[in-house]
Scaffold this motif. Structure first.
Motif, PDB file in Angstrom:
ATOM      1  N   ALA A 115      -9.585  -3.847   6.993  1.00  0.00           N
ATOM      2  CA  ALA A 115     -10.915  -3.425   6.686  1.00  0.00           C
ATOM      3  C   ALA A 115     -11.286  -1.982   6.412  1.00  0.00           C
ATOM      4  CB  ALA A 115     -11.862  -3.964   7.821  1.00  0.00           C
ATOM      5  N   GLY A 116     -10.424  -1.154   7.125  1.00  0.00           N
ATOM      6  CA  GLY A 116     -10.816   0.284   7.034  1.00  0.00           C
ATOM      7  C   GLY A 116      -9.707   1.114   6.257  1.00  0.00           C
ATOM      8  N   CYS A 117      -8.887   0.356   5.220  1.00  0.00           N
ATOM      9  CA  CYS A 117      -7.900   1.102   4.489  1.00  0.00           C
ATOM     10  C   CYS A 117      -8.655   1.179   3.196  1.00  0.00           C
ATOM     11  CB  CYS A 117      -6.632  -0.012   4.260  1.00  0.00           C
ATOM     12  SG  CYS A 117      -5.619   0.861   2.968  1.00  0.00           S
ATOM     13  N   SER A 118      -8.864   2.473   2.804  1.00  0.00           N
ATOM     14  CA  SER A 118      -9.583   3.039   1.452  1.00  0.00           C
ATOM     15  C   SER A 118      -8.678   2.575   0.295  1.00  0.00           C
ATOM     16  CB  SER A 118      -9.886   4.397   1.662  1.00  0.00           C
ATOM     17  OG  SER A 118      -8.993   5.297   1.747  1.00  0.00           O
ATOM     18  N   ASP A 119      -7.254   2.166   0.446  1.00  0.00           N
ATOM     19  CA  ASP A 119      -6.193   1.853  -0.512  1.00  0.00           C
ATOM     20  C   ASP A 119      -6.442   0.117  -0.783  1.00  0.00           C
ATOM     21  OD1 ASP A 119      -5.522   4.353  -1.159  1.00  0.00           O
ATOM     22  OD2 ASP A 119      -4.120   4.483   0.733  1.00  0.00           O
ATOM     23  N   ALA A 157      -8.867  -3.639  11.571  1.00  0.00           N
ATOM     24  CA  ALA A 157      -9.191  -2.485  11.248  1.00  0.00           C
ATOM     25  C   ALA A 157      -8.191  -1.957  10.227  1.00  0.00           C
ATOM     26  CB  ALA A 157      -9.514  -1.484  12.342  1.00  0.00           C
ATOM     27  N   MET A 158      -6.939  -2.344  10.291  1.00  0.00           N
ATOM     28  CA  MET A 158      -6.043  -1.804   9.383  1.00  0.00           C
ATOM     29  C   MET A 158      -6.184  -2.073   7.919  1.00  0.00           C
ATOM     30  SD  MET A 158      -5.051   0.114  11.468  1.00  0.00           S
ATOM     31  CE  MET A 158      -3.520   0.863  10.829  1.00  0.00           C
ATOM     32  N   VAL A 202       0.859  -1.266  -0.082  1.00  0.00           N
ATOM     33  CA  VAL A 202      -0.027  -0.119   0.132  1.00  0.00           C
ATOM     34  C   VAL A 202       0.916   1.361  -0.020  1.00  0.00           C
ATOM     35  CG1 VAL A 202      -1.478   1.386   1.312  1.00  0.00           C
ATOM     36  CG2 VAL A 202      -1.949  -0.950   1.049  1.00  0.00           C
ATOM     37  N   GLU A 203       1.902   1.198   0.799  1.00  0.00           N
ATOM     38  CA  GLU A 203       2.760   2.397   1.006  1.00  0.00           C
ATOM     39  C   GLU A 203       3.650   2.526  -0.367  1.00  0.00           C
ATOM     40  OE1 GLU A 203       2.822   4.185   3.567  1.00  0.00           O
ATOM     41  OE2 GLU A 203       4.064   5.847   2.929  1.00  0.00           O
TER      42      GLU A 203
END
Lengths: 142, 142
Positions: free
Chosen positions: A111-115, A108-109, A88-89
């Protein structure tokens, strides 16, 4: 298209058979760099290289050279999380697959990552269509 | 000094008490942005925010603003792996702590990463000196 498939090794090999099914299907769309992740003879000792630095550096080189990352994120794995984070980075496209109905609680890191693109499913057959759509659309936009 | 402490939440809260000890000690060297990771009332449901995107984006902002990342990597956690991966790719200094003598098998992606400093230990008291040395040397080189 070069595909980096990520799945749990030292986190636990309970899903190795599923990884193998996904990898065989991904191979109809391109080259899977990490085919050993689905190898049933690879145990959670994770001895898929002479030492940890070799494994890390080889996998990282594959990650850097890949066009897309597909990660099965149901079995909790530090390595899969690390690979998703680095990808991602790096700005690489990442598709995560999470199986519902297990005791696993998706981070959550992820499930909540829009990328990150995330597919929820119950069994392998449900993955064929969305995987094909994702990989086709991705190939077309290149 | 802003310190990002990473520990398992949805991966399992068996080490929450240990995280709290580490966090209290880290607070003698700087500001710990993620103090909630040691909160004993935070369960593996991981509801430390209104929704997953909020949690991810808040934590990522803390990660980006931190000077150093300290990650307890014994309990297998997808989120901790993700945070370490992003931090390494950002070029941030990362210190990982792994407790020996548990059934946990440290990922080759952590153990084999030359950009990560890794301390093996058995109990909290052994961490005081190496943590102090790491954080002092890091502060001095700034």
């Amino acid at each position: 298209m070069k595909i980096y498939f990520a799945g749990s090794i030292r986190g636990g090999r309970q899903d190795a058979g599923l990884y193998e099914q996904i990898i065989q299907y991904l191979k109809t769309f391109g080259e899977v760099l990490t085919e050993h992740v689905g190898d049933p003879s690879l145990t959670s000792a994770g001895d898929d290289g002479p030492n940890d630095q070799f494994i890390h550096d080889r996998d990282l080189e594959w990650l850097q050279s890949s066009d897309v990352i597909v990660a099965e994120v149901t079995a909790v794995s530090m390595g899969v999380g690390y690979e998703v984070g680095r990808a991602v980075e790096m700005g690489k496209p990442v598709l995560c697959l999470f199986r519902e109905g297990t005791s696993s609680n998706l981070s959550a890191m992820i499930a909540g990552c829009s990328d990150v693109e995330l597919i929820y499913y119950s069994e392998f057959e449900e993955l064929r269509k969305p995987l094909q759509q994702y990989l086709f659309s991705f190939n077309a936009s290149k």
